[in-house]
Design a protein around this motif. Structure first.
Motif, PDB file in Angstrom:
ATOM      1  N   ALA A  25      -0.453 -21.414 -59.651  1.00 34.19           N
ATOM      2  CA  ALA A  25      -0.647 -20.448 -58.575  1.00 34.19           C
ATOM      3  C   ALA A  25      -0.111 -19.072 -58.940  1.00 34.19           C
ATOM      4  O   ALA A  25      -0.682 -18.053 -58.532  1.00 34.19           O
ATOM      5  CB  ALA A  25       0.033 -20.962 -57.304  1.00 34.19           C
ATOM      6  N   ASP A  40       4.748 -23.926 -42.376  1.00 28.49           N
ATOM      7  CA  ASP A  40       4.107 -22.603 -42.309  1.00 28.49           C
ATOM      8  C   ASP A  40       5.085 -21.601 -41.699  1.00 28.49           C
ATOM      9  O   ASP A  40       5.532 -21.774 -40.562  1.00 28.49           O
ATOM     10  CB  ASP A  40       2.835 -22.702 -41.471  1.00 28.49           C
ATOM     11  CG  ASP A  40       1.986 -21.441 -41.553  1.00 28.49           C
ATOM     12  OD1 ASP A  40       2.554 -20.348 -41.762  1.00 28.49           O
ATOM     13  OD2 ASP A  40       0.756 -21.535 -41.406  1.00 28.49           O
ATOM     14  N   ARG A  85       1.860 -25.074 -57.465  1.00 25.35           N
ATOM     15  CA  ARG A  85       1.199 -24.702 -56.220  1.00 25.35           C
ATOM     16  C   ARG A  85       1.744 -23.430 -55.582  1.00 25.35           C
ATOM     17  O   ARG A  85       1.126 -22.908 -54.651  1.00 25.35           O
ATOM     18  CB  ARG A  85       1.349 -25.854 -55.211  1.00 25.35           C
ATOM     19  CG  ARG A  85       0.694 -27.167 -55.617  1.00 25.35           C
ATOM     20  CD  ARG A  85      -0.808 -27.110 -55.467  1.00 25.35           C
ATOM     21  NE  ARG A  85      -1.234 -26.740 -54.147  1.00 25.35           N
ATOM     22  CZ  ARG A  85      -1.321 -27.595 -53.117  1.00 25.35           C
ATOM     23  NH1 ARG A  85      -0.986 -28.863 -53.283  1.00 25.35           N
ATOM     24  NH2 ARG A  85      -1.745 -27.190 -51.938  1.00 25.35           N
ATOM     25  N   HIS A  86       2.901 -22.928 -56.045  1.00 22.82           N
ATOM     26  CA  HIS A  86       3.541 -21.814 -55.340  1.00 22.82           C
ATOM     27  C   HIS A  86       3.560 -20.532 -56.171  1.00 22.82           C
ATOM     28  O   HIS A  86       3.674 -20.592 -57.400  1.00 22.82           O
ATOM     29  CB  HIS A  86       4.970 -22.189 -54.939  1.00 22.82           C
ATOM     30  CG  HIS A  86       5.025 -23.246 -53.879  1.00 22.82           C
ATOM     31  ND1 HIS A  86       4.952 -24.595 -54.169  1.00 22.82           N
ATOM     32  CD2 HIS A  86       5.116 -23.152 -52.527  1.00 22.82           C
ATOM     33  CE1 HIS A  86       5.010 -25.284 -53.049  1.00 22.82           C
ATOM     34  NE2 HIS A  86       5.107 -24.441 -52.038  1.00 22.82           N
ATOM     35  N   GLN A 124      -6.686 -15.743 -49.152  1.00 23.96           N
ATOM     36  CA  GLN A 124      -6.760 -16.529 -50.389  1.00 23.96           C
ATOM     37  C   GLN A 124      -6.492 -18.016 -50.133  1.00 23.96           C
ATOM     38  O   GLN A 124      -6.203 -18.773 -51.062  1.00 23.96           O
ATOM     39  CB  GLN A 124      -5.751 -15.998 -51.419  1.00 23.96           C
ATOM     40  CG  GLN A 124      -5.724 -14.493 -51.594  1.00 23.96           C
ATOM     41  CD  GLN A 124      -7.103 -13.898 -51.803  1.00 23.96           C
ATOM     42  OE1 GLN A 124      -7.889 -14.393 -52.622  1.00 23.96           O
ATOM     43  NE2 GLN A 124      -7.385 -12.829 -51.062  1.00 23.96           N
ATOM     44  N   ASP A 125      -6.556 -18.439 -48.858  1.00 18.98           N
ATOM     45  CA  ASP A 125      -6.238 -19.820 -48.447  1.00 18.98           C
ATOM     46  C   ASP A 125      -4.794 -20.167 -48.760  1.00 18.98           C
ATOM     47  O   ASP A 125      -4.458 -21.314 -49.084  1.00 18.98           O
ATOM     48  CB  ASP A 125      -7.175 -20.831 -49.134  1.00 18.98           C
ATOM     49  CG  ASP A 125      -8.613 -20.699 -48.669  1.00 18.98           C
ATOM     50  OD1 ASP A 125      -8.811 -20.342 -47.501  1.00 18.98           O
ATOM     51  OD2 ASP A 125      -9.529 -20.938 -49.474  1.00 18.98           O
ATOM     52  N   ALA A 126      -3.926 -19.172 -48.674  1.00 17.99           N
ATOM     53  CA  ALA A 126      -2.504 -19.382 -48.926  1.00 17.99           C
ATOM     54  C   ALA A 126      -1.790 -19.756 -47.632  1.00 17.99           C
ATOM     55  O   ALA A 126      -2.204 -19.362 -46.535  1.00 17.99           O
ATOM     56  CB  ALA A 126      -1.881 -18.127 -49.523  1.00 17.99           C
ATOM     57  N   ARG A 148       2.031 -21.027 -50.796  1.00 18.04           N
ATOM     58  CA  ARG A 148       1.461 -22.238 -51.400  1.00 18.04           C
ATOM     59  C   ARG A 148      -0.047 -22.078 -51.453  1.00 18.04           C
ATOM     60  O   ARG A 148      -0.693 -21.836 -50.444  1.00 18.04           O
ATOM     61  CB  ARG A 148       1.834 -23.479 -50.581  1.00 18.04           C
ATOM     62  CG  ARG A 148       1.343 -24.784 -51.228  1.00 18.04           C
ATOM     63  CD  ARG A 148       1.785 -26.013 -50.435  1.00 18.04           C
ATOM     64  NE  ARG A 148       1.151 -26.078 -49.134  1.00 18.04           N
ATOM     65  CZ  ARG A 148       1.790 -25.997 -47.975  1.00 18.04           C
ATOM     66  NH1 ARG A 148       3.100 -25.806 -47.958  1.00 18.04           N
ATOM     67  NH2 ARG A 148       1.145 -26.078 -46.828  1.00 18.04           N
ATOM     68  N   LEU A 149      -0.608 -22.187 -52.649  1.00 15.53           N
ATOM     69  CA  LEU A 149      -2.041 -22.018 -52.849  1.00 15.53           C
ATOM     70  C   LEU A 149      -2.706 -23.373 -53.067  1.00 15.53           C
ATOM     71  O   LEU A 149      -2.040 -24.339 -53.430  1.00 15.53           O
ATOM     72  CB  LEU A 149      -2.313 -21.103 -54.047  1.00 15.53           C
ATOM     73  CG  LEU A 149      -2.420 -19.600 -53.765  1.00 15.53           C
ATOM     74  CD1 LEU A 149      -1.124 -19.056 -53.207  1.00 15.53           C
ATOM     75  CD2 LEU A 149      -2.833 -18.829 -55.010  1.00 15.53           C
ATOM     76  N   PRO A 150      -4.012 -23.458 -52.870  1.00 15.83           N
ATOM     77  CA  PRO A 150      -4.709 -24.720 -53.134  1.00 15.83           C
ATOM     78  C   PRO A 150      -4.519 -25.168 -54.579  1.00 15.83           C
ATOM     79  O   PRO A 150      -4.324 -24.356 -55.488  1.00 15.83           O
ATOM     80  CB  PRO A 150      -6.181 -24.374 -52.849  1.00 15.83           C
ATOM     81  CG  PRO A 150      -6.129 -23.196 -51.929  1.00 15.83           C
ATOM     82  CD  PRO A 150      -4.916 -22.417 -52.340  1.00 15.83           C
ATOM     83  N   GLU A 151      -4.582 -26.464 -54.784  1.00 17.09           N
ATOM     84  CA  GLU A 151      -4.395 -27.025 -56.124  1.00 17.09           C
ATOM     85  C   GLU A 151      -5.515 -26.568 -57.052  1.00 17.09           C
ATOM     86  O   GLU A 151      -6.675 -26.470 -56.651  1.00 17.09           O
ATOM     87  CB  GLU A 151      -4.367 -28.554 -56.039  1.00 17.09           C
ATOM     88  CG  GLU A 151      -3.997 -29.238 -57.330  1.00 17.09           C
ATOM     89  CD  GLU A 151      -3.846 -30.735 -57.156  1.00 17.09           C
ATOM     90  OE1 GLU A 151      -3.561 -31.418 -58.161  1.00 17.09           O
ATOM     91  OE2 GLU A 151      -4.018 -31.220 -56.025  1.00 17.09           O
ATOM     92  N   ALA A 152      -5.173 -26.268 -58.293  1.00 20.62           N
ATOM     93  CA  ALA A 152      -6.142 -25.810 -59.291  1.00 20.62           C
ATOM     94  C   ALA A 152      -5.555 -26.060 -60.679  1.00 20.62           C
ATOM     95  O   ALA A 152      -4.352 -26.274 -60.826  1.00 20.62           O
ATOM     96  CB  ALA A 152      -6.460 -24.328 -59.093  1.00 20.62           C
TER      97      ALA A 152
END
Length: 591
Positions: A136, A205, A51-52, A77-79, A128-132
């Motif tokens: 990340a 955050d 995620r990071h 980027q929704d980070a 931290r980015l959205p799960e994919a």
């Protein structure tokens, strides 16, 4: 040469899709530093690395005033910014960062890079980015854009930052999880690295901190126009602003790479990740350590000799592996049974595992107070002399509820021989809620807040008659045997350093388990007509519906519930002033 297991522990395949990178990083001290600290701090390294991602904004981004634009782009980027650090690069760290690519870099490119990084500090952001399905790091690397201006796309960060330059490109990102780990080893020293890892686990955050650092970096470094045209004009006027004008003009004139050479490591593509081995299969956990106990605070113990667990690691499939060691020099947990498999220390391993799972993997705050709700266990191997003290514990979460866990355990030797299976249920609460709970419990008995001393009177049996060797470990007095049933008082001794390793305001659950064990052995020794030392407890099922008070008379009744010829079951019921703090079923066998 070939790099193999004789040189270093392999890098897990889940960290890189490139076998060559895994081989090189396995003997890279920067990677090893970053990886060792990650495993020491982070309970679930796989999810964290998925995620990071990192974004290193170099001194040119500071001088060129591109930091805010890069930060805004990252947030688009929704980070979530979870760490921000000002870092200083020099000639050595620069070569370390690009060690596996600069075998093709020309001397002039290396010299210009040295001048660039020494011109000021850099800003390291961890997002931290959205799960994919793709990690990340690789996603952010693709979004960043290439160094070559001709290959950049409008949606990429380097295009947004607007500079048609190969070397003055403002940003760097780690390509894969393995690169993130290694670059933490390069950019941060040990204490800072562990602190930043802890920030990533906390997940708060830190955008405000990042913006504060932007302002500080701008105050320390004057703004500079990094365009070639401005650099030429200043040079023509004899007003060159160094080192930036030399870097900008030198980059335009340099040859970046030695012809016909290939970098040791090249970039990785999304396709390579998609076609690599299954990520679940690649997440083989690292070897578990047995060379030191876990921190006492993690399992709510003060004494190092009381901690039986030595390591824990998430498996990537929702489970956790733990390592432990059955005690060999403990005044209580190996009393009489040091040479054979005993259920009680196995259950203590699992009880400590409740804390490890709660704190290390499910977010229980460090100052939480815990309630043991249920504890069950059964030996699946005979209670015979142990060949191995070291054990491996596979833990699965069977239920996750509000501030609580239900867990299953499988305990094996290091070579896979199963020794026992167990389960537990625990919950945690705040200190204020704990005080309210304790007040309610004591009010049932008409007691105030202050806990008095337990009554230590009565006739105590010898230790060998209740399956012990040390008389100080006997917790029963005034035992009365009637055919098929024993009644006794439970007498807890807060001065016993093993049962009360730190002060308690109630009778601990494991003391109640021990009382059930002793009463079951006493009862079955009389039922079978053999010494208690010829019996062993192989199964136990305990529930704890209420707390047992230290300063209220506590009675237990042990009843033979089944006799299957050499194996019996004893039902043990605890009563205290009309309150039943525990119910335990104990399986006893002849040895």
């Amino acid at each position: 040469m070939t790099i193999g297991g004789e040189h270093a522990e392999p890098v897990p395949a889940a960290l890189s899709a490139l076998p060559r990178k895994r081989a090189l990083f396995s003997v890279d001290s920067y990677f090893r530093d970053g990886w060792d600290d990650l495993l020491a701090v982070v309970p679930d390294p796989w999810t964290l690395l998925d995620r990071h991602a990192t974004l290193l904004l170099k001194p040119d981004a500071v001088a060129g005033r591109r930091l805010e634009a890069a930060l805004e782009w990252l947030l688009e980027q929704d980070a979530v910014i979870v760490a921000a650090e000002a870092v200083a690069l020099d000639r050595h760290s620069t070569r370390a960062m690009w060690w596996y690519q600069w075998n093709v870099a020309t001397k002039e490119r290396r010299d210009l890079a040295d001048a660039l990084v020494r011109a000021g500090d850099s800003l390291l952001l961890v997002a931290r980015l959205p799960e994919a399905p793709i990690p990340a790091t690789l996603r952010l690397s693709n979004l960043k854009g290439p160094a070559d201006p001709a290959r950049r796309e409008p949606w990429q960060l380097r295009h947004r930052l607007d500079n048609d330059d190969f070397l003055v490109n403002f940003v760097h990102t780690a390509d894969e999880p393995a690169d993130l780990v290694r670059e933490f080893g390069v950019l941060l020293d040990g204490p800072d690295r562990r602190r930043v890892y802890a920030d990533l686990v906390a997940g708060a955050d830190q955008e405000a901190k990042a913006r504060t650092l932007v302002e500080e970096l701008y105050r320390r470094s004057p703004a500079h126009d990094l365009s070639r045209e401005s650099a030429r004009e200043r040079g023509e006027r004899g007003e060159a602003d160094e080192p930036w004008d030399s870097v900008v003009l030198g980059t335009a004139a340099m040859t970046p790479s030695v012809p016909d050479r290939t970098a040791l490591l090249t970039g990785v593509t999304t396709a390579q990740w998609e076609h690599s081995a299954s990520r679940a299969a690649a997440r083989e956990p690292r070897p578990l350590r047995h060379d030191r106990a876990l921190p006492g605070s993690l399992v709510h113990k003060d004494g190092l000799g009381e901690v039986f667990l030595t390591d824990h690691v998430a498996t990537g499939s929702g489970g956790v592996l733990m390592a432990g060691e059955l005690p060999v020099a403990h005044r209580f947990y190996n009393d009489l049974t040091a040479s054979r498999l005993d259920l009680l220390p196995v259950l203590e391993l699992c009880r400590q595992g409740c804390y490890v799972l709660a704190h290390g993997h499910h977010g229980a705050p460090p100052d939480s107070r815990f309630l043991l709700r249920e504890l069950r266990g059964r030996l699946t191997a005979a209670p015979e002399p142990l060949r191995h003290r070291r054990v491996r514990i596979e833990v699965d979460v069977t239920r996750r509820f509000a501030s609580g866990l239900a867990l299953d355990y499988r305990i094996t030797t290091p070579d896979g021989e199963e020794l026992a299976r167990a389960s537990s249920s625990c919950s945690w609460t705040s200190e204020d809620a704990w005080r309210a709970l304790r007040a309610t419990s004591r009010a049932r008995h008409g007691l105030g807040e202050e806990v008095g001393a337990p009554e230590r009177t009565g006739l105590f049996p010898s230790a060998r008659n209740v399956g012990r060797a040390n008389d100080g470990n006997v917790v029963l007095s005034d035992l009365v045997w009637r055919r098929g049933e024993t009644t006794a008082r439970v007498v807890a001794d807060p001065a016993n350093p093993a049962m009360f390793e730190h002060p308690q305001d109630h009778v601990p659950g494991m003391v109640l388990v021990e009382a059930a064990r002793q009463s079951a052995l006493w009862t079955m020794s009389r039922h079978f007509g053999i010494p208690a030392g010829h019996l062993a407890v192989t199964g136990l099922d305990a529930r704890f519906p209420a707390m047992a008070e230290l300063d209220v008379r506590l009675v237990c009744t042990a009843t033979v519930a089944a006799d299957r010829g050499g194996k019996g079951t004893v039902a043990v019921r605890f009563v205290q002033d009309g309150v039943e703090p525990a119910e335990v079923m104990v399986e006893v066998v002849r040895t």
